[in-house]
Motif scaffolding. Structure first.
Motif, short mmCIF file in Angstrom:
data_model
loop_
_atom_site.label_atom_id
_atom_site.label_comp_id
_atom_site.label_asym_id
_atom_site.label_seq_id
_atom_site.Cartn_x
_atom_site.Cartn_y
_atom_site.Cartn_z
N ASP A 181 0.92 -1.62 0.64
CA ASP A 181 -0.31 -0.51 -0.15
C ASP A 181 1.10 0.90 0.04
OD1 ASP A 181 -1.88 -2.25 0.25
OD2 ASP A 181 -2.60 -1.59 2.35
N LEU A 182 2.01 1.39 0.89
CA LEU A 182 2.94 2.40 0.71
C LEU A 182 3.52 2.70 -0.24
CD1 LEU A 182 4.84 1.66 4.08
CD2 LEU A 182 3.16 3.37 3.80
N ILE A 183 3.87 2.11 -1.54
CA ILE A 183 4.69 2.14 -2.64
C ILE A 183 3.18 2.27 -3.05
CG2 ILE A 183 5.74 0.90 -4.48
CD1 ILE A 183 6.91 -1.34 -2.19
N GLY A 184 2.87 1.89 -3.21
CA GLY A 184 1.25 2.06 -4.63
C GLY A 184 0.81 3.54 -4.23
N PHE B 236 1.00 6.54 -6.52
CA PHE B 236 0.31 7.75 -6.87
C PHE B 236 0.47 8.95 -6.48
CE2 PHE B 236 -4.01 9.25 -5.83
CZ PHE B 236 -4.42 8.96 -7.30
N SER B 237 1.11 9.08 -5.60
CA SER B 237 1.28 10.88 -5.08
C SER B 237 2.52 11.38 -5.98
CB SER B 237 1.70 10.83 -4.18
OG SER B 237 3.10 9.68 -3.36
N ARG B 238 3.12 10.75 -6.50
CA ARG B 238 4.50 10.63 -7.97
C ARG B 238 3.65 11.51 -9.22
NH1 ARG B 238 10.16 10.89 -7.88
NH2 ARG B 238 9.98 9.95 -9.45
N ASN B 239 2.97 10.43 -9.38
CA ASN B 239 1.87 10.76 -10.59
C ASN B 239 0.91 12.46 -10.71
OD1 ASN B 239 2.56 8.16 -12.06
ND2 ASN B 239 1.03 6.89 -11.47
N ASN B 240 0.64 12.33 -9.57
CA ASN B 240 -0.29 13.43 -9.73
C ASN B 240 0.94 14.26 -9.90
OD1 ASN B 240 -2.27 12.16 -9.19
ND2 ASN B 240 -2.37 12.90 -6.72
N ASP B 241 1.58 14.77 -8.88
CA ASP B 241 2.92 15.86 -8.89
C ASP B 241 3.28 16.42 -11.53
OD1 ASP B 241 3.35 16.42 -7.25
OD2 ASP B 241 5.68 15.08 -7.20
#
Lengths: 156, 258, 265
Positions: free
Chosen positions: A144-147, A151-156
């Protein structure tokens, strides 16, 4: 054959030696298990995910062991895990606002329950046997953490 | 056809032996215990327990030391030397203490019991007790059975305690694991009820089975020199197999589910 | 004369092999009865049947008119306290001194004080001439001494019936003489009923009041020693005189010589 008095003395020493071993195993080798000796009471808590928590995992307050996980069940209605905490009677009167979270000792160590006592004001009751602790934080699951991270990197 | 008859005859023979073994057991244990027999039991505890102490202490020390040495070489690769304490303690308390004690006991005391009772039978001592209106099951078998059941768990406790000390000698004093972490990590991992007491329960079960086999094999032996030597061998073989088989079952029941 | 033990039409077989077929004999009270026969005939078995350790398939064994095979275990143990048996090997308990061996039945069955037990034991040992050996272990005794110590133990409780299993076997002439004398004396002094199972003809004929000769699963001759000596059965005479061949053949049953040496080749 030796006389019976000598036999009795040697048998007595044998029994004493065995009892000393048992005492050593009880005092020095085994934890003075909180379950078993001493009075206990139960609290319950619901988690979304218990990760690697097991029955008999310790319950700690600020690093001090106050109890153990007594049972882990799945709630029949909403399918969430329910953990039963068996706490020593020596440690009671935690406020209702206390929170409990599943933590890991060290990077690869075993998982335990961290109990964080809340503030107690007037009008806030203490937790009694059988009460549910409302405020819980689930175990961190690596996938979950890696996911989340990706996910947060993709939002950048 | 002959082949089936052979199987049938063999099974019937085994069944009859089990029946005789149960008869010996009930005859020895069900009878009301008499105060007169307490000194006899104490004497037998001396014979089967105290005299087995040396082999138990020496074996316990060496097994604890080897365990620490082997575990250390594996654990050090993962930087987990602190886990040496629980590794040694749990192996000893749950498995090696009860099992190795039972195996040594079968070899040291069990075979001696069988040979002694077999010789008593061969020299007509058992028959002569019967003729003196003394029940040999109560006078000879019962004290030995009780002595075995009492002694072996005590020996197993001593074995485990000595083994843990032996593990400390190697792990801490020689290989340099921190003494504090050896004991404290051990304490955190070992539970008195689950580990120590389950080990004791195993040991009581093994004691019962091993001593039962030993006294029955002696009582049921053919009273000749070959008969007794055969009975002695059978005691060690059957008792060892029974201990290992039962150990699997008990371990599955006690530790298998979580 | 009253019979202490009476065997009536008793048959006994061990597994497939019949040992006794329909035999009857009686053992009169206060007398010495000898039971003789070739070895392997099951004489010891007969004593075990009387002692209730074995049960016959047919017939009855009466002790004071009470059936031994039908007794419950508790009653059998009570009756056995009135009997005693001297085993061929002596069967002394090897882990006790001679004194403790003789004291054993007293300690098991009576509540006598320690000083009284000591007195009785020493008296019994005195009567077999072994008071001086009280503190020895059975392994230190010679065969004859072991048998005498066992005899002291057998009479410790003053039984009514004493059964001797081959008391003379393997003894030198002196110990044999001692045991003959002891059996005789005990029988006279204590009014014991004695049953002596043996195949030593000369010794037992000198002390027995009545003799049974067993062979071939049955009683082949009975009577007082005098009657037995003049018995007209060939078998009895062969046994008494120790002839090698006779009704009991020298050769164990076998195939004919021709068959064995020349035949199936």
């Amino acid at each position: 054959m030796m006389n019976s008095r000598k036999v009795e003395i040697l048998v007595g020493l044998f029994v004493v030696l065995a009892l000393a071993s048992l005492a050593m195993l009880a005092m020095k080798v085994a934890n003075q298990g909180i379950s078993g000796n001493g009075e206990t009471y139960e609290l319950k808590a619901k988690f979304d995910n218990i990760g690697g928590l097991k029955v008999r995992s310790p319950v700690k307050v600020g690093g001090v062991v106050v109890g153990r996980v007594g049972a882990i069940d799945l709630d029949a209605k909403d399918f969430t895990p329910v953990v039963t905490l068996v706490i020593s009677e020596n440690y009671k009167g935690f406020p209702e606002t206390s929170s409990v979270s599943i933590l890991t000792s060290g990077l690869l160590g075993e998982q335990y329950l961290g109990l964080q006592p809340g503030f107690s004001f007037e009008g806030i009751d203490t937790l009694k046997a059988g009460d549910f602790i409302e405020d819980t934080k689930s175990a961190l699951v690596l996938e979950d953490l890696i996911g989340q991270f990706l996910f947060s990197r993709n939002n950048d | 056809m002959e082949w089936f008859a052979g199987i049938g005859r063999h099974s019937l023979g085994k069944l009859a032996a089990i029946g005789r073994a149960l008869f010996v057991l009930t005859g020895a244990l069900v009878a009301k215990p008499s105060l007169k027999h307490v000194p006899l039991t104490i004497k037998q505890i001396y014979v089967v327990g105290v005299q087995s102490l040396a082999i138990i202490i020496v074996s316990g020390a060496f097994i604890g030391m080897v365990l620490a040495l082997q575990a250390y070489t594996v654990l050090v690769d993962y930087g987990a030397e602190e886990s040496l304490g629980p590794m040694v303690a749990l192996s000893l308390l749950r498995e090696l203490g009860p099992v190795v004690t039972a195996l040594l006991f079968a070899g040291r005391a069990g075979s001696a019991l069988t040979a002694e009772i077999g010789l008593m039978k061969a020299t007509e001592q058992l028959t002569s007790l019967e003729m003196m209106a003394v029940d040999p099951l109560r006078r000879i078998i019962a004290p030995r059975l009780w002595a075995g059941i009492i002694s072996m768990p005590l020996l197993a406790l001593i074995f485990s305690a000595i083994g843990i000390l032996g593990g400390q000698a190697v792990g801490v004093d020689w290989l340099g694991v921190d003494a504090g972490s050896y004991w404290s990590v051990m304490q955190a991992a070992v539970d008195f009820d689950d580990d120590v007491m389950n080990g004791v329960i195993k040991s009581v079960v093994f004691a019962f089975v091993v001593t039962w086999i030993a006294v029955f094999k002696g009582y049921d032996s053919i009273p000749t020199s070959e008969g007794i030597s055969q009975a002695t061998t059978q005691t060690v073989v059957y008792a060892s197999l029974a201990v290992l088989g039962l150990d699997f079952i008990l371990t599955a029941l006690m530790f298998g589910t979580h | 004369m009253q019979d202490l033990v009476r065997i009536e039409n008793m048959s006994f077989s061990r597994g497939e092999r019949p040992i006794y077929h329909n035999i009857s004999l009686s053992i009169p009270q206060g007398k010495t009865t000898a039971i003789m026969g070739p070895s392997g005939i099951g004489k010891t078995t007969l004593l075990k049947l009387i002692g209730g350790q074995l049960r016959p398939q047919e017939g009855d064994i009466l002790y004071k008119n009470e059936s031994i095979p039908k007794m419950k275990r508790g009653r059998l143990f009570e009756v056995r306290q009135q009997m005693s048996m001297l085993f061929q090997s002596g069967a002394l308990f090897t882990d006790m001194t001679v004194f403790e061996n003789v004291a054993f039945p007293l300690r098991e069955h009576t509540k006598l004080s320690e000083s009284l037990i000591r007195a009785v034991v020493l008296m019994k040992l005195q009567s077999v001439g072994l008071r001086g050996a009280a503190q020895m272990m059975p392994s230190e005794l010679s065969g004859g001494m072991a048998r005498r110590a066992a005899l002291a133990r057998a009479i410790a409780l003053d039984p009514e019936l004493i059964m001797y299993d081959e008391p003379f076997a393997g003894q030198d002439p002196i110990s044999m003489g001692v045991i003959v004398k002891l059996i005789k004396e005990l029988n006279d002094a204590m009014n014991l009923t004695s049953v002596v199972v043996t195949h030593d003809v000369a010794e037992v004929m000198s002390i027995a009041d009545y003799v049974y000769i067993l062979a071939d699963k049955r009683v082949i001759g009975e009577g007082t020693p005098e009657q037995i000596r003049d018995h007209d059965s060939e078998l009895v005479q062969q046994f008494l005189c120790g002839q090698a061949d006779g009704p009991v053949p020298f050769h164990y049953p076998a195939k004919s010589l021709e068959q064995d040496f020349l035949g199936s080749r």
